[in-house]
Design a protein around this motif. Structure first.
Motif, PDB file in Angstrom:
ATOM      1  N   ASP A  71       6.726   6.579  -0.290  1.00 47.92           N
ATOM      2  CA  ASP A  71       6.209   5.243  -0.617  1.00 47.92           C
ATOM      3  C   ASP A  71       4.706   5.128  -0.384  1.00 47.92           C
ATOM      4  N   ILE A  72       3.987   6.233  -0.551  1.00 53.29           N
ATOM      5  CA  ILE A  72       2.530   6.267  -0.399  1.00 53.29           C
ATOM      6  C   ILE A  72       1.918   6.539  -1.771  1.00 53.29           C
ATOM      7  N   CYS A  73       0.928   5.753  -2.132  1.00 51.87           N
ATOM      8  CA  CYS A  73       0.253   5.931  -3.417  1.00 51.87           C
ATOM      9  C   CYS A  73      -0.529   7.248  -3.403  1.00 51.87           C
ATOM     10  N   ILE A  74      -0.349   8.041  -4.448  1.00 50.20           N
ATOM     11  CA  ILE A  74      -1.054   9.324  -4.501  1.00 50.20           C
ATOM     12  C   ILE A  74      -2.541   9.142  -4.808  1.00 50.20           C
ATOM     13  N   GLY A  75      -2.938   7.964  -5.268  1.00 46.81           N
ATOM     14  CA  GLY A  75      -4.345   7.706  -5.571  1.00 46.81           C
ATOM     15  C   GLY A  75      -5.131   7.184  -4.384  1.00 46.81           C
ATOM     16  N   CYS A  76      -4.624   6.120  -3.759  1.00 46.94           N
ATOM     17  CA  CYS A  76      -5.391   5.467  -2.689  1.00 46.94           C
ATOM     18  C   CYS A  76      -4.825   5.693  -1.292  1.00 46.94           C
ATOM     19  N   GLN A  77      -3.662   6.311  -1.193  1.00 52.71           N
ATOM     20  CA  GLN A  77      -3.019   6.616   0.090  1.00 52.71           C
ATOM     21  C   GLN A  77      -2.525   5.389   0.850  1.00 52.71           C
ATOM     22  N   ARG A  78      -2.398   4.251   0.164  1.00 52.60           N
ATOM     23  CA  ARG A  78      -1.802   3.081   0.816  1.00 52.60           C
ATOM     24  C   ARG A  78      -0.301   3.094   0.584  1.00 52.60           C
ATOM     25  N   SER A  79       0.440   2.458   1.491  1.00 50.96           N
ATOM     26  CA  SER A  79       1.876   2.315   1.291  1.00 50.96           C
ATOM     27  C   SER A  79       2.119   1.217   0.254  1.00 50.96           C
ATOM     28  N   GLY A  80       3.309   1.209  -0.292  1.00 45.89           N
ATOM     29  CA  GLY A  80       3.655   0.159  -1.252  1.00 45.89           C
ATOM     30  C   GLY A  80       3.477  -1.223  -0.651  1.00 45.89           C
ATOM     31  N   ASP A  81       3.882  -1.385   0.606  1.00 41.93           N
ATOM     32  CA  ASP A  81       3.733  -2.674   1.288  1.00 41.93           C
ATOM     33  C   ASP A  81       2.268  -3.049   1.464  1.00 41.93           C
ATOM     34  N   ARG A 113     -16.435  -9.025   1.366  1.00 40.39           N
ATOM     35  CA  ARG A 113     -15.056  -8.717   1.734  1.00 40.39           C
ATOM     36  C   ARG A 113     -14.810  -7.213   1.680  1.00 40.39           C
ATOM     37  N   VAL A 114     -13.851  -6.768   2.466  1.00 37.75           N
ATOM     38  CA  VAL A 114     -13.473  -5.356   2.458  1.00 37.75           C
ATOM     39  C   VAL A 114     -12.833  -5.047   1.111  1.00 37.75           C
ATOM     40  N   ARG A 115     -13.346  -4.037   0.444  1.00 34.37           N
ATOM     41  CA  ARG A 115     -12.892  -3.710  -0.906  1.00 34.37           C
ATOM     42  C   ARG A 115     -11.675  -2.800  -0.888  1.00 34.37           C
ATOM     43  N   SER A 116     -10.882  -2.923  -1.917  1.00 33.89           N
ATOM     44  CA  SER A 116      -9.687  -2.110  -2.083  1.00 33.89           C
ATOM     45  C   SER A 116     -10.064  -0.639  -2.308  1.00 33.89           C
ATOM     46  N   PRO A 117      -9.287   0.270  -1.745  1.00 34.96           N
ATOM     47  CA  PRO A 117      -9.533   1.693  -1.969  1.00 34.96           C
ATOM     48  C   PRO A 117      -8.904   2.199  -3.277  1.00 34.96           C
ATOM     49  N   CYS A 118      -8.391   1.313  -4.094  1.00 35.41           N
ATOM     50  CA  CYS A 118      -7.730   1.691  -5.346  1.00 35.41           C
ATOM     51  C   CYS A 118      -8.673   2.522  -6.227  1.00 35.41           C
ATOM     52  N   VAL A 119      -8.115   3.615  -6.772  1.00 35.84           N
ATOM     53  CA  VAL A 119      -8.880   4.474  -7.680  1.00 35.84           C
ATOM     54  C   VAL A 119      -8.207   4.549  -9.048  1.00 35.84           C
ATOM     55  N   ALA A 120      -7.314   3.604  -9.311  1.00 33.51           N
ATOM     56  CA  ALA A 120      -6.612   3.482 -10.598  1.00 33.51           C
ATOM     57  C   ALA A 120      -5.758   4.704 -10.935  1.00 33.51           C
ATOM     58  N   VAL A 121      -5.245   5.348  -9.900  1.00 32.39           N
ATOM     59  CA  VAL A 121      -4.254   6.414 -10.059  1.00 32.39           C
ATOM     60  C   VAL A 121      -3.045   5.931  -9.273  1.00 32.39           C
TER      61      VAL A 121
END
Length: 60
Positions: free
Chosen positions: A21-31, A6-14
């Motif tokens: 509404d963009i995560c400063i760690g992974c650059q995904r939107s909240g949605d 499966r495609v893995r999450s880009p989460c870096v735990a920041v």
């Protein structure tokens, strides 16, 4: 399909959303973060493309 395929999450735990509404760690939107676990791999790939565009746009 196996879990490891499966495609893995880009989460870096920041995890912190900026004013846009963009995560400063992974650059995904909240949605995108909220929906990640229910997305298809094709939807996840599109999110990763969005992330790459955001990273390129905001690179200094």
């Amino acid at each position: 399909m196996k879990v490891r395929d499966r495609v893995r999450s880009p989460c870096v735990a920041v995890c912190a959303l900026n004013d846009d509404d963009i995560c400063i760690g992974c650059q995904r939107s909240g949605d995108e973060i909220l929906r990640w676990s229910s997305m298809t791999d094709d939807e996840r790939r599109q999110v990763l493309k969005n992330v790459a565009e955001r990273e390129e746009k905001f690179q200094i």
